[in-house]
Design a protein around this motif. Structure first.
Motif, PDB file in Angstrom:
ATOM      1  N   ARG A  69       0.870  -1.181   0.000  1.00 36.90           N
ATOM      2  CA  ARG A  69       0.000   0.000   0.000  1.00 36.90           C
ATOM      3  C   ARG A  69       0.904   1.228   0.000  1.00 36.90           C
ATOM      4  O   ARG A  69       1.971   1.228   0.615  1.00 36.90           O
ATOM      5  CB  ARG A  69      -0.894  -0.021   1.227  1.00 36.90           C
ATOM      6  N   PRO A  70       0.496   2.303  -0.685  1.00 43.37           N
ATOM      7  CA  PRO A  70       1.377   3.486  -0.796  1.00 43.37           C
ATOM      8  C   PRO A  70       1.790   4.067   0.552  1.00 43.37           C
ATOM      9  O   PRO A  70       2.914   4.524   0.712  1.00 43.37           O
ATOM     10  CB  PRO A  70       0.527   4.476  -1.583  1.00 43.37           C
ATOM     11  N   GLY A  71       0.915   4.063   1.528  1.00 40.47           N
ATOM     12  CA  GLY A  71       1.251   4.632   2.822  1.00 40.47           C
ATOM     13  C   GLY A  71       2.362   3.877   3.535  1.00 40.47           C
ATOM     14  O   GLY A  71       3.205   4.473   4.197  1.00 40.47           O
ATOM     15  N   VAL A  72       2.386   2.553   3.395  1.00 39.41           N
ATOM     16  CA  VAL A  72       3.416   1.741   4.051  1.00 39.41           C
ATOM     17  C   VAL A  72       4.772   2.005   3.405  1.00 39.41           C
ATOM     18  O   VAL A  72       5.784   2.182   4.086  1.00 39.41           O
ATOM     19  CB  VAL A  72       3.056   0.237   3.986  1.00 39.41           C
ATOM     20  N   ARG A  73       4.800   2.066   2.075  1.00 36.16           N
ATOM     21  CA  ARG A  73       6.052   2.328   1.366  1.00 36.16           C
ATOM     22  C   ARG A  73       6.628   3.681   1.787  1.00 36.16           C
ATOM     23  O   ARG A  73       7.817   3.805   2.083  1.00 36.16           O
ATOM     24  CB  ARG A  73       5.793   2.318  -0.132  1.00 36.16           C
ATOM     25  N   LEU A  74       5.779   4.694   1.839  1.00 37.04           N
ATOM     26  CA  LEU A  74       6.228   6.024   2.235  1.00 37.04           C
ATOM     27  C   LEU A  74       6.694   6.034   3.688  1.00 37.04           C
ATOM     28  O   LEU A  74       7.710   6.640   4.022  1.00 37.04           O
ATOM     29  CB  LEU A  74       5.116   7.050   2.017  1.00 37.04           C
ATOM     30  N   THR A  75       5.976   5.342   4.554  1.00 40.08           N
ATOM     31  CA  THR A  75       6.348   5.283   5.966  1.00 40.08           C
ATOM     32  C   THR A  75       7.720   4.642   6.152  1.00 40.08           C
ATOM     33  O   THR A  75       8.561   5.149   6.896  1.00 40.08           O
ATOM     34  CB  THR A  75       5.291   4.495   6.773  1.00 40.08           C
ATOM     35  N   VAL A  76       7.964   3.532   5.468  1.00 42.73           N
ATOM     36  CA  VAL A  76       9.252   2.849   5.580  1.00 42.73           C
ATOM     37  C   VAL A  76      10.366   3.746   5.039  1.00 42.73           C
ATOM     38  O   VAL A  76      11.419   3.904   5.677  1.00 42.73           O
ATOM     39  CB  VAL A  76       9.220   1.487   4.852  1.00 42.73           C
ATOM     40  N   GLY A  77      10.149   4.355   3.886  1.00 43.64           N
ATOM     41  CA  GLY A  77      11.168   5.228   3.303  1.00 43.64           C
ATOM     42  C   GLY A  77      11.489   6.421   4.180  1.00 43.64           C
ATOM     43  O   GLY A  77      12.653   6.771   4.386  1.00 43.64           O
ATOM     44  N   LEU A  78      10.445   7.047   4.728  1.00 44.19           N
ATOM     45  CA  LEU A  78      10.674   8.197   5.606  1.00 44.19           C
ATOM     46  C   LEU A  78      11.310   7.796   6.926  1.00 44.19           C
ATOM     47  O   LEU A  78      12.147   8.523   7.466  1.00 44.19           O
ATOM     48  CB  LEU A  78       9.359   8.942   5.850  1.00 44.19           C
ATOM     49  N   ALA A  79      10.943   6.626   7.448  1.00 43.57           N
ATOM     50  CA  ALA A  79      11.547   6.161   8.705  1.00 43.57           C
ATOM     51  C   ALA A  79      13.040   5.894   8.513  1.00 43.57           C
ATOM     52  O   ALA A  79      13.859   6.266   9.363  1.00 43.57           O
ATOM     53  CB  ALA A  79      10.835   4.906   9.196  1.00 43.57           C
ATOM     54  N   LEU A  80      13.398   5.271   7.397  1.00 40.08           N
ATOM     55  CA  LEU A  80      14.817   5.027   7.125  1.00 40.08           C
ATOM     56  C   LEU A  80      15.578   6.339   6.968  1.00 40.08           C
ATOM     57  O   LEU A  80      16.690   6.490   7.486  1.00 40.08           O
ATOM     58  CB  LEU A  80      14.964   4.175   5.860  1.00 40.08           C
ATOM     59  N   THR A  81      14.975   7.281   6.273  1.00 38.31           N
ATOM     60  CA  THR A  81      15.614   8.586   6.077  1.00 38.31           C
ATOM     61  C   THR A  81      15.762   9.333   7.400  1.00 38.31           C
ATOM     62  O   THR A  81      16.807   9.934   7.676  1.00 38.31           O
ATOM     63  CB  THR A  81      14.817   9.424   5.067  1.00 38.31           C
ATOM     64  N   ALA A  82      14.722   9.314   8.221  1.00 37.60           N
ATOM     65  CA  ALA A  82      14.778   9.999   9.515  1.00 37.60           C
ATOM     66  C   ALA A  82      15.843   9.382  10.416  1.00 37.60           C
ATOM     67  O   ALA A  82      16.602  10.102  11.086  1.00 37.60           O
ATOM     68  CB  ALA A  82      13.414   9.941  10.194  1.00 37.60           C
ATOM     69  N   LEU A  83      15.926   8.058  10.427  1.00 37.57           N
ATOM     70  CA  LEU A  83      16.940   7.394  11.235  1.00 37.57           C
ATOM     71  C   LEU A  83      18.342   7.754  10.752  1.00 37.57           C
ATOM     72  O   LEU A  83      19.244   8.011  11.554  1.00 37.57           O
ATOM     73  CB  LEU A  83      16.719   5.883  11.209  1.00 37.57           C
ATOM     74  N   ALA A  84      18.530   7.814   9.438  1.00 36.79           N
ATOM     75  CA  ALA A  84      19.823   8.218   8.880  1.00 36.79           C
ATOM     76  C   ALA A  84      20.167   9.647   9.289  1.00 36.79           C
ATOM     77  O   ALA A  84      21.319   9.948   9.618  1.00 36.79           O
ATOM     78  CB  ALA A  84      19.809   8.089   7.362  1.00 36.79           C
ATOM     79  N   ALA A  85      19.184  10.532   9.292  1.00 37.19           N
ATOM     80  CA  ALA A  85      19.420  11.923   9.688  1.00 37.19           C
ATOM     81  C   ALA A  85      19.817  12.014  11.164  1.00 37.19           C
ATOM     82  O   ALA A  85      20.741  12.753  11.519  1.00 37.19           O
ATOM     83  CB  ALA A  85      18.180  12.765   9.419  1.00 37.19           C
ATOM     84  N   VAL A  86      19.144  11.258  12.016  1.00 40.67           N
ATOM     85  CA  VAL A  86      19.480  11.263  13.446  1.00 40.67           C
ATOM     86  C   VAL A  86      20.916  10.784  13.650  1.00 40.67           C
ATOM     87  O   VAL A  86      21.695  11.395  14.393  1.00 40.67           O
ATOM     88  CB  VAL A  86      18.486  10.383  14.243  1.00 40.67           C
ATOM     89  N   ILE A  87      21.287   9.708  12.983  1.00 39.53           N
ATOM     90  CA  ILE A  87      22.645   9.183  13.120  1.00 39.53           C
ATOM     91  C   ILE A  87      23.666  10.192  12.604  1.00 39.53           C
ATOM     92  O   ILE A  87      24.711  10.414  13.222  1.00 39.53           O
ATOM     93  CB  ILE A  87      22.778   7.839  12.388  1.00 39.53           C
ATOM     94  N   THR A  88      23.360  10.821  11.475  1.00 37.60           N
ATOM     95  CA  THR A  88      24.281  11.788  10.876  1.00 37.60           C
ATOM     96  C   THR A  88      24.516  12.990  11.786  1.00 37.60           C
ATOM     97  O   THR A  88      25.618  13.520  11.860  1.00 37.60           O
ATOM     98  CB  THR A  88      23.752  12.251   9.507  1.00 37.60           C
ATOM     99  N   VAL A  89      23.495  13.413  12.498  1.00 39.13           N
ATOM    100  CA  VAL A  89      23.638  14.549  13.412  1.00 39.13           C
ATOM    101  C   VAL A  89      24.330  14.119  14.705  1.00 39.13           C
ATOM    102  O   VAL A  89      25.185  14.828  15.229  1.00 39.13           O
ATOM    103  CB  VAL A  89      22.255  15.172  13.721  1.00 39.13           C
ATOM    104  N   TYR A  90      23.982  12.947  15.212  1.00 39.12           N
ATOM    105  CA  TYR A  90      24.476  12.534  16.516  1.00 39.12           C
ATOM    106  C   TYR A  90      25.902  11.991  16.472  1.00 39.12           C
ATOM    107  O   TYR A  90      26.653  12.124  17.441  1.00 39.12           O
ATOM    108  CB  TYR A  90      23.523  11.492  17.118  1.00 39.12           C
ATOM    109  N   ALA A  91      26.314  11.357  15.359  1.00 36.15           N
ATOM    110  CA  ALA A  91      27.638  10.725  15.280  1.00 36.15           C
ATOM    111  C   ALA A  91      28.784  11.696  15.539  1.00 36.15           C
ATOM    112  O   ALA A  91      29.684  11.387  16.333  1.00 36.15           O
ATOM    113  CB  ALA A  91      27.814  10.011  13.939  1.00 36.15           C
ATOM    114  N   PRO A  92      28.818  12.886  14.910  1.00 37.34           N
ATOM    115  CA  PRO A  92      29.934  13.789  15.215  1.00 37.34           C
ATOM    116  C   PRO A  92      29.888  14.325  16.643  1.00 37.34           C
ATOM    117  O   PRO A  92      30.934  14.565  17.251  1.00 37.34           O
ATOM    118  CB  PRO A  92      29.798  14.923  14.198  1.00 37.34           C
ATOM    119  N   LEU A  93      28.685  14.486  17.190  1.00 29.78           N
ATOM    120  CA  LEU A  93      28.580  14.928  18.581  1.00 29.78           C
ATOM    121  C   LEU A  93      29.135  13.868  19.522  1.00 29.78           C
ATOM    122  O   LEU A  93      29.839  14.177  20.487  1.00 29.78           O
ATOM    123  CB  LEU A  93      27.123  15.240  18.931  1.00 29.78           C
TER     124      LEU A  93
END
Length: 125
Positions: free
Chosen positions: A59-83
């Protein structure tokens, strides 16, 4: 080779003073930082695959949710890793215990949520 050679005497590499730690620990800290950045890149690649490359019958909502969750997790790691790298470097320079990091727990929970969404996308009618 003297510690800090090639840098001005008051330049501590952004780690807040203290004494130069053993270079092996500094390099290990850097390798850990780079491993977190590789993890973020892999999560972004997964998001691109889910959103654009792999033909999934979800279903389109699940695909978008998974893609956004992966992107959000990558963003959190990218910000937190140098700190995290900076906090560990400071602790080593001042001879303090290494700080506890929430990053492994955040990553584990994030990946578990994405796995649940993938299962939901595959098996929910």
């Amino acid at each position: 080779m003297a510690s800090g050679e090639g840098r001005p005497p008051d330049d501590d590499g952004g780690a807040g003073g203290g004494s130069e730690p053993d270079y092996r620990f500094t390099l290990a800290n850097e390798r850990t930082f780079l491993a977190w950045i590789r993890t973020a890149l892999a999560l972004i690649a997964g998001a691109v695959a889910v959103l654009h490359l792999i033909p999934l019958d979800w279903r389109p909502g699940v695909r978008l949710t998974v893609g956004l969750a992966l992107t959000a997790l990558a963003a959190v790691i990218t910000v937190y890793a140098p700190l995290r790298w900076l906090r560990v470097q400071r602790a080593m320079r001042h001879g303090l215990p290494l700080p506890v990091s929430a990053l492994p727990v955040v990553t584990t929970v994030g990946v578990a949520v994405v796995c649940a969404a993938v299962l939901l996308g595959n098996y929910w009618p």
